[in-house]
Design an enzyme around this catalytic site. Structure first.
Site, PDB file in Angstrom:
ATOM      1  N   LYS A 130       0.867  -1.185   0.000  1.00  0.00           N
ATOM      2  CA  LYS A 130       0.000   0.000   0.000  1.00  0.00           C
ATOM      3  C   LYS A 130       0.896   1.225   0.000  1.00  0.00           C
ATOM      4  O   LYS A 130       2.010   1.188   0.528  1.00  0.00           O
ATOM      5  CB  LYS A 130      -0.890   0.008   1.258  1.00  0.00           C
ATOM      6  CG  LYS A 130      -2.126   0.868   1.122  1.00  0.00           C
ATOM      7  CD  LYS A 130      -3.276   0.137   0.463  1.00  0.00           C
ATOM      8  CE  LYS A 130      -4.449   1.066   0.223  1.00  0.00           C
ATOM      9  NZ  LYS A 130      -5.648   0.333  -0.239  1.00  0.00           N
ATOM     10  N   ASP A 170      -7.041   4.333  -4.564  1.00  0.00           N
ATOM     11  CA  ASP A 170      -7.684   4.194  -3.250  1.00  0.00           C
ATOM     12  C   ASP A 170      -8.299   5.570  -2.970  1.00  0.00           C
ATOM     13  O   ASP A 170      -8.528   6.343  -3.919  1.00  0.00           O
ATOM     14  CB  ASP A 170      -6.652   3.788  -2.171  1.00  0.00           C
ATOM     15  CG  ASP A 170      -7.315   3.374  -0.852  1.00  0.00           C
ATOM     16  OD1 ASP A 170      -7.897   2.279  -0.796  1.00  0.00           O
ATOM     17  OD2 ASP A 170      -7.266   4.156   0.111  1.00  0.00           O
TER      18      ASP A 170
HETATM   19  P1  NDP Z   1     -13.118   7.687  -2.681  1.00  0.00           P
HETATM   20  O1  NDP Z   1     -12.050   8.693  -2.493  1.00  0.00           O
HETATM   21  O2  NDP Z   1     -13.697   7.478  -4.029  1.00  0.00           O
HETATM   22  O3  NDP Z   1     -14.332   7.971  -1.679  1.00  0.00           O
HETATM   23  C1  NDP Z   1     -14.132   8.043  -0.307  1.00  0.00           C
HETATM   24  C2  NDP Z   1     -15.449   8.417   0.348  1.00  0.00           C
HETATM   25  O4  NDP Z   1     -15.307   8.290   1.761  1.00  0.00           O
HETATM   26  C3  NDP Z   1     -15.863   9.840   0.086  1.00  0.00           C
HETATM   27  O5  NDP Z   1     -17.256   9.918   0.102  1.00  0.00           O
HETATM   28  C4  NDP Z   1     -15.249  10.570   1.275  1.00  0.00           C
HETATM   29  O6  NDP Z   1     -15.878  11.801   1.581  1.00  0.00           O
HETATM   30  C5  NDP Z   1     -15.473   9.578   2.376  1.00  0.00           C
HETATM   31  N1  NDP Z   1     -14.456   9.757   3.417  1.00  0.00           N
HETATM   32  C6  NDP Z   1     -13.102   9.705   3.279  1.00  0.00           C
HETATM   33  N2  NDP Z   1     -12.490   9.955   4.446  1.00  0.00           N
HETATM   34  C7  NDP Z   1     -13.490  10.167   5.330  1.00  0.00           C
HETATM   35  C8  NDP Z   1     -13.503  10.468   6.714  1.00  0.00           C
HETATM   36  N3  NDP Z   1     -12.362  10.589   7.417  1.00  0.00           N
HETATM   37  N4  NDP Z   1     -14.712  10.608   7.314  1.00  0.00           N
HETATM   38  C9  NDP Z   1     -15.873  10.472   6.609  1.00  0.00           C
HETATM   39  N5  NDP Z   1     -15.914  10.184   5.305  1.00  0.00           N
HETATM   40  C10 NDP Z   1     -14.742  10.033   4.678  1.00  0.00           C
HETATM   41  O7  NDP Z   1     -12.487   6.321  -2.099  1.00  0.00           O
HETATM   42  P2  NDP Z   1     -12.955   4.822  -2.368  1.00  0.00           P
HETATM   43  O8  NDP Z   1     -14.423   4.756  -2.536  1.00  0.00           O
HETATM   44  O9  NDP Z   1     -12.061   4.256  -3.401  1.00  0.00           O
HETATM   45  O10 NDP Z   1     -12.520   4.140  -0.987  1.00  0.00           O
HETATM   46  C11 NDP Z   1     -13.417   4.039   0.128  1.00  0.00           C
HETATM   47  C12 NDP Z   1     -12.925   2.940   1.050  1.00  0.00           C
HETATM   48  O11 NDP Z   1     -12.885   1.694   0.333  1.00  0.00           O
HETATM   49  C13 NDP Z   1     -11.523   3.107   1.622  1.00  0.00           C
HETATM   50  O12 NDP Z   1     -11.469   2.537   2.907  1.00  0.00           O
HETATM   51  C14 NDP Z   1     -10.664   2.270   0.675  1.00  0.00           C
HETATM   52  O13 NDP Z   1      -9.456   1.849   1.277  1.00  0.00           O
HETATM   53  C15 NDP Z   1     -11.612   1.104   0.445  1.00  0.00           C
HETATM   54  N6  NDP Z   1     -11.320   0.315  -0.739  1.00  0.00           N
HETATM   55  C16 NDP Z   1     -11.324   0.873  -1.983  1.00  0.00           C
HETATM   56  C17 NDP Z   1     -11.109   0.077  -3.089  1.00  0.00           C
HETATM   57  C18 NDP Z   1     -11.219   0.615  -4.474  1.00  0.00           C
HETATM   58  O14 NDP Z   1     -11.228  -0.199  -5.409  1.00  0.00           O
HETATM   59  N7  NDP Z   1     -11.370   1.915  -4.680  1.00  0.00           N
HETATM   60  C19 NDP Z   1     -10.746  -1.343  -2.963  1.00  0.00           C
HETATM   61  C20 NDP Z   1     -10.868  -1.859  -1.622  1.00  0.00           C
HETATM   62  C21 NDP Z   1     -11.102  -1.034  -0.557  1.00  0.00           C
HETATM   63  P3  NDP Z   1     -15.151  13.186   1.189  1.00  0.00           P
HETATM   64  O15 NDP Z   1     -15.343  13.319  -0.292  1.00  0.00           O
HETATM   65  O16 NDP Z   1     -15.856  14.211   1.983  1.00  0.00           O
HETATM   66  O17 NDP Z   1     -13.708  13.039   1.592  1.00  0.00           O
END
Ligand code: NDP
Length: 449
Positions: A130, A170
């Protein structure tokens, strides 16, 4: 203390904390795995005598580097970049890159550690890694993001390669950032190889990759439900986040007849009692992917409730899909979910439930699909992107969706095999043990490494 002399989880954790001071997220992730593995290997000297848990909790290497870039006012900015190469016993390091202001070494170590077990569960040949930076892409212009990505890749390119380490996206790293980084890699290496996944379709990307994590998460829930003779039909679902994973989780819930009620971002959550349908989801996708707006705009447009600053976990539901970030469900919220009748949690985000929340799920024996199993669909299709790049061909959407479906069923099957406990499936234990076995067996076969 040598592991073979360690008698308890507490003793093991004490040593880990001493060796990794202050890294609370890393401690939490290791504890979550060790609580299943220590009892499992208790009567298995082949694992105990090889100090396997100590070896598995020491990353192969951690690279940390300075990333300098110029903003639109020509000011020089300095961020810190990282790549944690956790374990390559069963394949090249593989795992995403996160750009978020709260990124620390502890967070990336927890993610890389989890990734090692998750990748093992997919049955594809991928190790765990990562990376990321404390760079905050929010509010930055495209040019600033491009300059940052180019500078980040200038250093990272020395440490990655199609047979060495293959990063992906991510939080904060989507199609735009992957494209900038891949473009810079090409300039530096003059080599067109599948060194990143999540690429655009025009330059080696795979169909279904964008959807894979969210779709896979709902497929995993579907498998847990069907194992309990239930279905998604009419299930009221809480979803957090509104980024990549949340969007396609919502889409697949709709496809399978469930009712998504919520979505969120870091400012709060919306609660749509009517349910989020395809049209409203298209609004969220445009809002988040094109306009980079806030989720509260959904409430203004569709008359839904907006609640500032907290997750949706107090709303009564049948199923919960945390898809935002780590530790977004604390003990009280976990207890609230159970009390309100939630029968299943599938984690789209990585480690979204605190240990206290997990304890409530396990005590109530609800269906709990931990992230390393439930969100493995994303990295699985990344693995398929690597395969397509090596073969220099592209599979169809239908073929890839079928492969994803099969991989998620296979992960579910492994969890059931290793997590069966008195007529109940402990998916957490099942995922930990199944993921652990393959990596541990490979490491032991290599001798003292
Ligand atoms: P994105 O950046 O596309 O979206 C993240 C979302 O989570 C946004 O809505 C963001 O809101 C919100 N968010 C982030 N940080 C916080 C916080 N501290 N408190 C509240 N809301 C928060 O990321 P992904 O959808 O790709 O990733 C989401 C999760 O899924 C992560 O844990 C990632 O590690 C996991 N993941 C992702 C994969 C992938 O293929 N993308 C694969 C496997 C796991 P805001 O816009 O306000 O920051």
């Amino acid at each position: 203390m040598g592991y073979s002399t360690v008698h308890s989880l507490d003793e093991f954790m004490e040593g880990l904390k001493r060796r990794n001071p202050g890294e609370t997220e890393y401690h939490q992730a290791v504890y979550e795995v060790a609580q299943s593995i220590i009892p499992y290997i208790k009567d298995k000297p082949e694992y105990r005598n090889s100090q396997i848990l100590e070896r598995l909790t020491e990353p192969d290497r951690i690279i940390s580097f300075r990333v300098c870039w110029q903003d639109d006012e020509n000011q020089i900015r300095v961020n810190r970049g990282y790549r944690v190469q956790h374990n390559n016993a069963i394949g090249p390091y593989k795992g995403g890159i996160r750009f978020h202001h709260n990124v620390t070494q502890s967070i990336l170590k927890f993610l890389a550690f989890e990734q090692t077990f998750k990748n093992s569960l997919t049955s594809l040949p991928m190790g765990g890694g990562k990376g990321g930076s404390d760079f905050n892409p929010k509010g930055k212009s495209d040019s600033e993001v491009m300059r940052f990505c180019q500078s980040f890749m200038t250093e990272l390119s020395r440490h990655i390669g199609p047979h060495t380490d293959v990063p992906a996206g991510d939080i904060g790293v989507g199609a735009r950032e992957i494209s900038y980084m891949f473009g810079q890699y090409l300039r530096i290496k003059n080599e067109f190889t599948g060194v990143l996944t999540g690429k655009g379709l025009a330059f080696g990307g795979s169909l279904i990759r964008t959807e894979a994590t969210g779709y896979g998460c709902v497929y995993f829930m579907q498998d847990m439900l069907s194992h309990a003779d239930k279905s998604m039909d009419g299930m009221r679902c809480l979803v957090s986040g509104s980024g990549n994973v949340a969007q396609y989780t919502i889409e697949k819930i709709i496809h399978l007849g469930g009712i998504p009620l919520t979505a969120s971002d870091s400012s709060g959550f919306i609660y749509d009692k009517e349910g989020i349908n395809e049209e409203k989801l298209a609004f969220i996708m445009d809002l988040k992917n094109n306009r980079r707006g806030r989720i509260s705009e959904y409430a203004d447009k569709y008359g839904a409730e907006f609640h500032a600053g907290k997750g949706p976990w107090a709303i009564p539901c049948d199923l919960a899909f945390p898809c935002a970030t780590q530790n977004e469900i604390d003990g009280d919220q976990g207890a609230m979910l159970v009390k309100n009748g939630c029968i299943g949690v599938a984690e789209g985000a990585n480690m979204p439930s605190t240990q206290d929340a997990i304890d409530h799920y396990l005590e109530a024996k609800i269906m709990y699909g931990p992230s390393k199993a439930a969100n493995a669909g994303g990295v699985a299709v990344s693995g398929l992107e690597m395969t397509q790049n090596s073969m220099r061909l592209s599979w169809s959407r239908t073929e890839l969706d079928e492969r994803l479906r099969q991989i998620m069923m296979n992960i579910h099957g492994q969890c059931v095999e290793y997590g069966q406990q008195d007529g109940w499936v402990n998916y957490l234990a099942g995922a930990n043990i199944a993921g652990f076995r393959k990596v541990a067996d490979a490491m032991i076969a290599y001798g003292v490494v």
